[in-house]
Scaffold this motif. Structure first.
Motif, mmCIF file in Angstrom:
data_model
loop_
_atom_site.group_PDB
_atom_site.id
_atom_site.type_symbol
_atom_site.label_atom_id
_atom_site.label_comp_id
_atom_site.label_asym_id
_atom_site.label_seq_id
_atom_site.Cartn_x
_atom_site.Cartn_y
_atom_site.Cartn_z
ATOM 1 N N THR A 114 0.966 4.084 -2.889
ATOM 2 C CA THR A 114 0.628 5.533 -2.730
ATOM 3 C C THR A 114 1.698 6.433 -3.104
ATOM 4 O O THR A 114 1.776 7.512 -3.676
ATOM 5 C CB THR A 114 0.553 5.794 -1.265
ATOM 6 N N ARG A 149 0.974 -1.260 -0.104
ATOM 7 C CA ARG A 149 0.025 0.036 -0.047
ATOM 8 C C ARG A 149 0.901 1.330 0.064
ATOM 9 O O ARG A 149 0.644 2.253 -0.657
ATOM 10 C CB ARG A 149 -0.801 -0.066 1.338
ATOM 11 N N ASN A 204 1.902 9.382 -6.176
ATOM 12 C CA ASN A 204 2.223 10.815 -5.733
ATOM 13 C C ASN A 204 3.502 11.250 -6.893
ATOM 14 O O ASN A 204 3.792 12.279 -7.193
ATOM 15 C CB ASN A 204 3.120 10.809 -4.306
#
Length: 341
Positions: free
Chosen positions: A115, A111, A119
């Motif tokens: 993420t 995870r 970004n």
């Protein structure tokens, strides 16, 4: 054929109605039917041949040989379904992540990886800047390694003739232009080997851990303050629009399919070569391999450690694959002078 049926039927009717006048007409009709029939067959086959001939002649590129058309790169090791670069819409599988995170003992979760990559694409292009194949264009690529074999090779002008010139890590050109050229379109690096680039050069990141993505984000914006196993640049000069990130699944594919799991993971140079096989029509390779004494030196330095080898990388195995590719005429390999001595 419909027309021929009509002529035959019409002639029979005339024979019944006018038996004395139509016997010669039937003979002429038969000849006409046969002529029409064979003419139709000839046109059919000629048209089919022309379409088939056109399909065969329609190449994917303008090179003499197109790698993009090669279905059996070194015993079918090439899998073109594996995407070389990450995109905003490309999802890494859990299995692929588990393989990748062991390269440098990544402890954070899948995870966190997702993420961080999300970004990344808030700053850099969501799709890589790759030249697409065209039937009227030949994408010529020079993959330039850092081997000491490049010394006194005089390959510089030849390297600079290529449309795409791929260099890697801390490879430099200033002062060595005669042997290595001075053109660079793609520079393959990871944070610990990063150098500043000009506005026309693609930064190709080989990521080995989640921190490598974080480094790229911060080093190209506010500055990176973290630590790694080696010193890393806190800021890097690069054109954000030309940043490309190699897909971890592609790294896994190179290690498993091309190297048969030899070594801990592929060298940057070998991954750059396989990358070129996927994005180029014609690949020429320079600056790979050990010198005549078996040392893996760099062309810009004087070797002091005479026992220097390839560490975690299967250098000899990689070199043998490069030679096989050259023997099968998939690439052209310029070995350099030191290897020939």
């Amino acid at each position: 054929l419909y027309f021929a049926d009509y002529i035959t039927t019409h002639s029979v009717c005339r024979l019944v109605m006018f038996p004395g006048r139509t016997s010669r007409m039937i003979s002429k009709s038969k000849v006409l039917v046969f002529l029409l029939f064979f003419t139709g067959i000839g046109v059919y086959f000629k048209t089919g041949y022309q379409l088939t001939h056109y399909a065969v002649d329609q190449k994917l590129c303008a090179c003499i040989k197109c790698l993009s058309e090669d279905k059996q790169l070194l015993l079918d090791r090439s899998n073109r379904s594996v995407q070389p670069f990450l995109t905003a819409n490309l999802n890494l599988s859990q299995n692929e992540f588990n393989w990748w995170k062991d390269l440098q003992a990544e402890s954070r979760s899948f995870r966190v990886y997702e993420t961080t990559v999300a970004n990344l694409f808030q700053i850099f292009p969501k799709n890589p800047d790759v030249i697409q194949p065209k039937y009227d264009h030949c994408r010529t690529c020079a993959v330039v390694g850092n081997s000491g074999n490049l010394r006194r090779s005089h390959y510089g002008p030849l390297i600079d003739l290529h449309e795409v010139v791929i260099r890697m890590n801390t490879g430099i050109t200033r002062g060595f232009e005669k042997d290595v050229g001075n053109k660079t379109t793609h520079h393959v690096m990871y944070p610990e080997s990063a150098v500043d680039l000009d506005d026309n050069t693609h930064f190709v990141l080989f990521p080995f851990k989640i921190q490598d993505f974080e480094w790229l984000i911060n080093a190209s914006t506010t500055g990176f303050t973290g630590r790694s196993y080696m010193p890393v640049k806190s800021k890097i000069k690069t054109n954000k629009d030309l940043v490309m990130v190699v897909n971890p699944a592609f790294m896994k594919y190179v290690h498993e399919v091309w190297l048969g799991n030899k070594g801990r993971y592929p060298s940057t140079g070998f991954m750059a070569l396989i990358l070129a096989l996927h994005i180029c029509d014609e690949v020429n390779v320079f600056g790979y391999g050990a010198d005549s004494d078996g040392n893996w030196s760099h062309y810009w330095e004087i070797l002091t450690n005479k026992r220097l080898r390839t560490g975690v990388h299967p250098g000899n195995y990689e070199y043998n694959i490069i030679q096989q590719l050259a023997q099968q005429q998939k690439i052209k390999f310029y070995e350099g002078l030191m290897k020939k001595m």
